[in-house]
Design a protein around this motif. Structure first.
Motif, PDB file in Angstrom:
ATOM      1  N   ASN A 163      29.177 -13.453 -18.530  1.00  0.00           N
ATOM      2  CA  ASN A 163      29.119 -13.798 -17.010  1.00  0.00           C
ATOM      3  C   ASN A 163      30.120 -15.094 -16.680  1.00  0.00           C
ATOM      4  O   ASN A 163      30.002 -15.197 -17.793  1.00  0.00           O
ATOM      5  CB  ASN A 163      28.225 -14.127 -16.479  1.00  0.00           C
ATOM      6  CG  ASN A 163      27.617 -14.062 -15.066  1.00  0.00           C
ATOM      7  OD1 ASN A 163      27.935 -14.635 -15.049  1.00  0.00           O
ATOM      8  ND2 ASN A 163      26.682 -13.685 -14.602  1.00  0.00           N
ATOM      9  N   SER A 164      30.512 -15.408 -15.972  1.00  0.00           N
ATOM     10  CA  SER A 164      31.722 -16.573 -16.028  1.00  0.00           C
ATOM     11  C   SER A 164      30.803 -17.596 -15.994  1.00  0.00           C
ATOM     12  O   SER A 164      31.485 -18.827 -16.138  1.00  0.00           O
ATOM     13  CB  SER A 164      32.863 -16.432 -15.136  1.00  0.00           C
ATOM     14  OG  SER A 164      32.092 -16.386 -13.807  1.00  0.00           O
ATOM     15  N   SER A 165      30.128 -17.367 -15.278  1.00  0.00           N
ATOM     16  CA  SER A 165      28.944 -18.323 -15.225  1.00  0.00           C
ATOM     17  C   SER A 165      28.309 -18.775 -16.374  1.00  0.00           C
ATOM     18  O   SER A 165      27.433 -17.379 -16.525  1.00  0.00           O
ATOM     19  CB  SER A 165      28.007 -18.553 -13.593  1.00  0.00           C
ATOM     20  OG  SER A 165      29.177 -18.175 -12.537  1.00  0.00           O
TER      21      SER A 165
END
Length: 224
Positions: A136-138
């Motif tokens: 996940n980019s977050s």
């Protein structure tokens, strides 16, 4: 009065006046000479010192070329302790149920394996010689199992990491990394490097050229 005495008095007065005129003339002449000989005072305005700054030479046609730029893949490197990874981000512009479905289909096409313990997908490409991790980019970076159905949380974007097995393998075979990253971006998003700066298609072409791989060869390698 005797005329002789009168003449003498007049002559004496005239002589006295002549002496006075001569003294006055001599003084005025001396003063004039002093003024002519004295230096003329001029008012000089002192200008502030000019600070010269060294301008950065600009490359011109036929001029000296700038030093070589760093290796193209360098901007995508991140270090965690002694481990070095290659990292790209794809931030989805309009995340939602549709992007979740399309991302799940894309991961299936690449035979991605989901690690439930770590919450990431992994892709192995024997031709590339390295493993890709899709997270996940977050923060904290865990992805839901979007391949299981539509009841999963929306994914705002992904990070694509390469764990080095052979440090040269990525530089020589960047096509798998490039193709997957661009395929995710085609869902509807933009690509960022390890420092969250935008990456253009031209920069991906530079990666291919650095690896000595033309677009035609890279396309054939992917489809074979």
């Amino acid at each position: 009065m005797d005329p002789v005495v009168a003449v003498l008095i007049v002559a004496g007065v005239a002589l006295l006046l002549a002496l006075v005129c001569m003294v006055a003339f001599m003084k005025s002449r001396q003063a004039r000479n002093e003024l002519e000989e004295a230096p003329v005072a001029t008012h000089v305005v002192q200008e502030p010192p000019v600070v010269r700054t060294e301008e950065t030479p600009r490359p011109e046609a036929g001029g000296q070329a700038e030093p070589d730029a760093p290796e193209p893949m360098h901007r995508f490197k991140v270090a965690s302790g002694d481990e070095i990874k290659q990292c790209l981000f794809v931030i989805l512009d309009w995340p939602g149920l549709d992007t979740n479905r399309r991302l799940a289909r894309l991961l299936k096409e690449y035979n991605a394996h989901y690690d439930a313990k770590l919450g990431v997908y992994s892709i192995r490409d024997p031709l590339a010689g390295y493993k890709l991790t899709i997270a996940n980019s977050s923060p904290p970076g865990t992805l839901p199992p979007i391949h299981e159905g539509d009841d999963q949380p929306t994914v705002p974007g992904v990070s694509i990491l390469i764990h080095f097995i052979n440090k040269r393998s990525v530089a020589r075979n960047p096509e798998t990394l490039i193709h997957i990253t661009q395929a995710v971006a085609a869902i509807g998003g933009h690509i960022l490097d390890a420092e969250r700066n935008a990456v253009s298609n031209e920069e991906f072409e530079q990666l291919r050229q650095h690896a000595g791989m033309s677009p035609a060869v890279s396309s054939a390698r992917h489809t074979s």
